[in-house]
Design a protein around this motif. Structure first.
Motif, PDB file in Angstrom:
ATOM      1  N   ALA A  32       0.824  -1.327  -0.012  1.00 27.42           N
ATOM      2  CA  ALA A  32      -0.003  -0.053   0.075  1.00 27.42           C
ATOM      3  C   ALA A  32       0.877   1.333   0.040  1.00 27.42           C
ATOM      4  O   ALA A  32       1.967   1.301   0.408  1.00 27.42           O
ATOM      5  N   VAL A  33       0.322   2.261  -0.238  1.00 30.70           N
ATOM      6  CA  VAL A  33       0.750   3.668  -0.398  1.00 30.70           C
ATOM      7  C   VAL A  33       0.969   4.261   1.286  1.00 30.70           C
ATOM      8  O   VAL A  33       0.033   4.047   1.766  1.00 30.70           O
TER       9      VAL A  33
ATOM     10  N   ALA B 180       4.893   5.286  -2.747  1.00 29.90           N
ATOM     11  CA  ALA B 180       4.688   4.122  -3.441  1.00 29.90           C
ATOM     12  C   ALA B 180       5.398   2.948  -3.595  1.00 29.90           C
ATOM     13  O   ALA B 180       6.531   3.452  -4.281  1.00 29.90           O
TER      14      ALA B 180
ATOM     15  N   THR C 281      -7.521   9.568  -1.361  1.00 28.15           N
ATOM     16  CA  THR C 281      -7.522   8.091  -2.050  1.00 28.15           C
ATOM     17  C   THR C 281      -6.947   8.084  -3.482  1.00 28.15           C
ATOM     18  O   THR C 281      -6.346   7.371  -4.049  1.00 28.15           O
ATOM     19  N   GLU C 282      -7.796   9.123  -4.093  1.00 27.59           N
ATOM     20  CA  GLU C 282      -7.637   9.349  -5.633  1.00 27.59           C
ATOM     21  C   GLU C 282      -6.119   9.573  -5.749  1.00 27.59           C
ATOM     22  O   GLU C 282      -5.365   9.144  -6.763  1.00 27.59           O
ATOM     23  N   GLN C 283      -5.461  10.556  -4.837  1.00 28.31           N
ATOM     24  CA  GLN C 283      -4.119  10.880  -5.191  1.00 28.31           C
ATOM     25  C   GLN C 283      -3.163   9.759  -5.087  1.00 28.31           C
ATOM     26  O   GLN C 283      -2.296   9.462  -5.675  1.00 28.31           O
ATOM     27  N   ALA C 284      -3.528   9.103  -3.996  1.00 29.78           N
ATOM     28  CA  ALA C 284      -2.775   7.715  -3.570  1.00 29.78           C
ATOM     29  C   ALA C 284      -2.771   6.846  -4.954  1.00 29.78           C
ATOM     30  O   ALA C 284      -1.760   6.096  -5.117  1.00 29.78           O
ATOM     31  N   ASP C 285      -4.099   6.767  -5.673  1.00 37.34           N
ATOM     32  CA  ASP C 285      -4.064   5.801  -6.692  1.00 37.34           C
ATOM     33  C   ASP C 285      -3.062   6.387  -7.908  1.00 37.34           C
ATOM     34  O   ASP C 285      -2.358   5.721  -8.720  1.00 37.34           O
ATOM     35  N   GLN C 286      -3.227   7.868  -7.864  1.00 35.92           N
ATOM     36  CA  GLN C 286      -2.411   8.360  -8.982  1.00 35.92           C
ATOM     37  C   GLN C 286      -0.800   8.178  -8.711  1.00 35.92           C
ATOM     38  O   GLN C 286      -0.218   7.728  -9.765  1.00 35.92           O
TER      39      GLN C 286
ATOM     40  N   ARG D 171       0.228   5.648  -7.029  1.00 36.79           N
ATOM     41  CA  ARG D 171       0.600   4.157  -7.305  1.00 36.79           C
ATOM     42  C   ARG D 171       0.872   3.821  -8.672  1.00 36.79           C
ATOM     43  O   ARG D 171       1.727   3.220  -9.220  1.00 36.79           O
ATOM     44  N   ASP D 172      -0.144   4.650  -9.670  1.00 37.46           N
ATOM     45  CA  ASP D 172       0.201   4.246 -10.897  1.00 37.46           C
ATOM     46  C   ASP D 172       1.217   4.849 -11.836  1.00 37.46           C
ATOM     47  O   ASP D 172       1.890   4.189 -12.210  1.00 37.46           O
TER      48      ASP D 172
ATOM     49  N   HIS E 113     -15.942  12.942  -3.121  1.00 43.15           N
ATOM     50  CA  HIS E 113     -16.617  12.518  -4.411  1.00 43.15           C
ATOM     51  C   HIS E 113     -17.589  13.246  -5.210  1.00 43.15           C
ATOM     52  O   HIS E 113     -17.252  13.538  -6.372  1.00 43.15           O
TER      53      HIS E 113
END
Length: 880
Positions: A96-97, A127, A152-157, A159-160, A506
């Motif tokens: 996880a981030v 990440a 969470t969206e920034q964490a996904d970015q 991670r990408d 959201h």
């Protein structure tokens, strides 16, 4: 209070090491990337992370045994740190981030020298770089010197982007392995050439074992020095010697020997012979019958040691297989161009890249050069051929990138990267060009995506601040040469924060996407829309009419954004404020024009929002005055210069004091008493109203607890205090510290609060009322009146705004006040009339049925000492 300092010992740091540390380090070292030079692709990802998340520092960190090393870095000069202080040492513990919003409050990092000293880390998000399951060699991380939130969206970015880094690590490893294999192949070729020379010399010296065997008893009659040196014995039977063959070769060699003796024919085979020290080596064995008078009288045997040749062949085969696998893994195709015949020979991989069928059983395909050129995209062919001709002229290598047609998706051709070297014919004339090519379509797509991410807002798809700045700079440069007019519109959403805070991020993101779509539909194709951050947008307008076009567009934008927005089951309505600056009239420099548009935007918001304003010269001074007042307010808060004055509230029935309203006052050291109408809006806009409100609650409750009468204290609560967390805690704290009974505290709210998010507000009010606190609706009837929330929440008191009392002699005003009183009676709610200043107003208010009055007729707001004296000494005024 000082934060506790937790120190980690070397044993603590060791505990942070993954259980598979040895396997992890082996995988890291296999990458062959530690201490290598900077590489463009890693630097680009680092810069992208820095811009995308708006942090001053971004790093690609690889964690060695005792240190972390930065393959790429932005905003930091050091190329690494010791491992015991590395945040990355925590990041690699899981997939996880890792997010640390404020390192000072995190026991793991609060004493870390990177936090307490330079660079002063406060925020960290990392990440892990995952090569394969459980193997995490480092991290892609972003760092800020200020605490911040991370969604969470920034964490996904993040991670990408880390996945992109990992892919590039594998590419680096593949390239390194390719070079190693190529070097190994070159060494093998050299060894074979040396071996050929060595074998020729050894053949002259008869290095092979030579012996003779009698046909009858098969005993060796002659053996040379090589034979004796190899076996270390003499005169032993052939059978015993053969028993020293490799166990896997005994049967095969024995059968061959027996057949040769029976047929009296020469024998030639290969086998492994056991040396006197027990080692087995491959030999080329030849047994030749020697005849005399037609009879075989002796067998001449030779055994040449070919163990090194067999090993080289096996190694060459393994190397060739490895090279082939490396080429396939890298999707590399080999090609050769014969310049004398203009024929291009393609390997099967290259042919497939060019969409050419390779006949079964063949590993290459030949086509005319003209057919190869026809495969190249017409826009790329001139550049490719220019590079080829340069390489021919220089007798050197060339490298180029080009597109070829993709029958599967004609609109998306594939990208190739080709490398070649020119070879001459021995006489100095170019004859051939050999090389390889790889499919870089995915890399090009990644580069395009990275470039897009670097220049566009990920949420809305609009150009970002970087593109905005560059576009505006180009436009102003053109306008500076006397070419046309332009305008900059700065846009800020009204009530966006309320939607974001109450419905969640959201919903806020969905709202921003709707706004972006509406802006695209409203703004012309030749104009540029950019998202500058949060709910801030900008429009760069170029048109012949300048200000007129900007005004028209601003109103169209306000109208479009003001339409209801559906967010799932919720329907919200927001507004927009727009500031306009025109070029060249208001400036030809980006910073100046942008500042002027921001000033106009500020004026539009101050004028009531949902409107637009055009920059004028006086706005600079107005903003300077406002900023100076804001600075003085923060200073006054720190110096505790704000005061509370208290105005009495009197019962209509008996004229007795029922309570006091606490009103904030600011005696400025040079400006004198500053009006609340001037400083309260600034306090709400900057958020200073939250700490000021908590202070007012505590001061008012403490003062009320000392009164000689059981009267209530009323404290005004701003809508901003409801939007921020902590209001309920502040109320409970003020009551607990002062010891004041909850039913003696009355919180006054305005109608504007009820319409922002009635569900959340009503829930909060119910929780406060459940502990005994009274709730009053202040300034009723000004701007947002709606009787529906009177039914939804049982207010303890309704305060009629002073504007109705001032006009109380107007029959219409009296009717409205009586209606409110009637509602209050049905709901069991007290009604207070504010602003009663004359006896005539008091008489008319009494006729309407109000239960309490407040105004200068009974007392002006007064300091605490005077209010206390008012309670102790003044005889309550009769309202009769």
């Amino acid at each position: 209070m000082d934060r506790p300092i937790l120190k980690f010992t070397p044993r603590d740091i060791a505990l942070l090491r993954p259980a598979n540390e040895a396997e992890r380090l082996a995988a890291l070292h296999d990458l062959k990337i530690l201490n290598t030079a900077p590489e463009t692709q890693f630097d680009a990802i680092c810069r992208t992370a820095q811009v995308l998340f708006g942090t001053p520092i971004a790093l690609i960190s690889l964690l060695d045994e005792d240190r972390q090393w930065f393959k790429a870095r932005c905003g930091l000069s050091d190329d690494g740190t010791s491992r015991d202080v590395a945040f990355c040492n925590h990041t690699i513990q899981a997939d996880a981030v890792l997010v640390v919003e404020d390192a000072r409050d995190d026991a793991r990092f609060s004493a870390n020298p990177l936090v307490t000293g330079k660079p002063g880390i406060r925020f960290y998000a990392g990440a892990p770089l995952i090569l394969r399951s459980g193997i995490r060699v480092g991290s892609l991380c972003i760092i800020d010197t200020e605490p911040r939130r991370f969604t969470t969206e920034q964490a996904d970015q993040l991670r990408d982007l880390a996945v992109v880094v990992t892919a590039n690590l594998r590419v680096h490893q593949d390239r390194t392995e390719h070079r190693r294999v190529a070097a190994t192949l070159a060494d093998t070729d050299g060894a074979l050439r040396d071996a050929q020379t060595r074998y020729a010399s050894l053949a002259d010296a008869l290095p092979q074992m030579v012996w003779t065997v009698s046909p009858r008893d098969r005993v060796t009659a002659y053996r040379n020095a090589s034979f004796r040196a190899y076996y270390g014995e003499a005169g032993e039977p052939v059978e015993r010697r053969l028993s020293r063959n490799h166990p896997d070769d005994v049967d095969r060699m024995s059968r061959a020997w027996e057949a040769a003796v029976l047929k009296r024919q020469a024998l030639e085979l290969e086998g492994r012979l056991r040396r006197h020290d027990g080692d087995y080596r491959w030999h080329r064995i030849v047994m030749t019958p020697l005849r005399r008078g037609g009879e075989v009288v002796e067998w001449l045997g030779t055994a040449l040691d070919i163990d090194h040749i067999i090993a080289a062949q096996n190694e060459l085969k393994e190397t060739g297989d490895l090279l082939r696998l490396a080429q396939e893994a890298a999707e590399a195709g080999i090609w050769e161009w014969d310049m004398r015949t203009d024929v291009v020979r393609l390997s099967s991989m290259s042919a497939r890249m060019h969409n050419l069928p390779v006949p079964n059983g063949q590993d290459a395909f030949e086509i005319p050069l003209a057919d190869w050129k026809a495969q190249v995209h017409p826009d790329d062919l001139p550049e490719v051929w220019t590079e080829v001709k340069r390489a021919i002229a220089d007798r050197s290598t060339y490298s180029c990138e080009f597109r070829i047609a993709n029958p599967a998706v004609p609109a998306e051709p594939r990208w190739m990267q080709s490398f070649g070297r020119m070879l001459d014919d021995g006489a100095g004339e170019p004859a051939r060009c050999v090389g390889l090519q790889i499919d870089i379509t995915d890399r090009k797509a990644s580069e395009a995506r990275i470039a897009y991410v670097a220049s566009h807002d990920d949420l809305t798809g609009l150009p970002n601040r970087t593109v905005f700045h560059a576009t505006l700079e180009r436009l102003l440069a053109e306008l500076g040469n006397g070419s046309g007019q332009g305008a900059l519109l700065c846009l800020d959403l009204d009530r966006f924060k309320s939607v974001n805070d109450t419905l969640g991020h959201h919903a806020g993101d969905g709202l921003l996407r709707v706004v972006a779509d509406r802006l695209r539909a409203t703004v012309g194709d030749d104009d540029v829309i950019a998202r500058l951050g949060g709910d801030e947008f900008a429009i760069i307008l170029r048109g012949p009419t300048g200000l007129e076009s900007a005004r028209t567009l601003a109103q169209a934008v306000i109208t479009s954004i003001g339409q209801p927005i559906h967010l799932g089951s919720q329907v919200v309505t927001i507004g927009a404020s727009v500031g306009i600056a025109v070029a060249p009239e208001h400036g030809l420099e980006v910073d100046i024009l942008h500042r002027h548009a921001d000033l106009a935007l500020y004026r539009a918001k101050a004028a009531g929002r949902n409107s637009f304003q055009v920059y004028t010269e006086g706005m600079d001074q107005a903003l300077e005055n406002r900023n100076k007042l804001e600075f003085d307010m923060h200073l006054a808060h720190r110096k505790e210069e704000f005061q509370l004055h208290y105005q009495p509230v009197v019962a209509m029935a008996d004229g007795q004091v029922r309570g006091f309203e606490a009103l904030m006052r600011w005696p400025h050291p040079t400006r004198g008493m500053v009006s609340p109408a001037e400083f309260i809006p600034i306090a709400e806009e900057t958020g200073l109203v939250v700490p000021l409100g908590a202070w007012a609650l505590e001061q008012a409750c403490s003062f009320a607890a000392s009164w000689p009468i059981e009267a209530r204290i009323a404290v005004n609560v701003s809508a901003v205090q409801f939007q921020q967390p902590g209001l309920e805690a502040a109320v409970r704290h003020a009551l607990a510290v002062s010891g004041l009974a909850a039913d003696r505290l009355e919180l006054e709210i305005t109608e504007s609060l009820m319409i922002q998010d009635s569900e959340a507000v009503v829930a909060c009010l119910h929780r406060l009322r459940s502990i005994g606190v009274r709730i009053a609706l202040d300034d009723f009837g000004t701007g947002y009146s709606s009787l529906s929330y009177l039914r939804r929440f049982p207010f303890d008191k309704i305060k009629i705004d002073r504007s109705f009392v001032r006009e109380i002699d107007d029959p219409d005003a009296q009717v409205i006040v009586r209606a409110v009183v009637s509602i209050g009676e049905r709901l069991g709610t007290a009604i207070t009339a504010e602003g009663v200043e004359t006896e005539d107003q008091l008489a008319l208010v009494r006729q309407t049925g109000c239960t309490e009055v407040q105004g200068f007729l009974f007392g002006k707001p007064m300091p605490a000492e005077q209010a206390l004296a008012f309670m102790q000494e003044q005889i309550p005024r009769k309202a009769a």
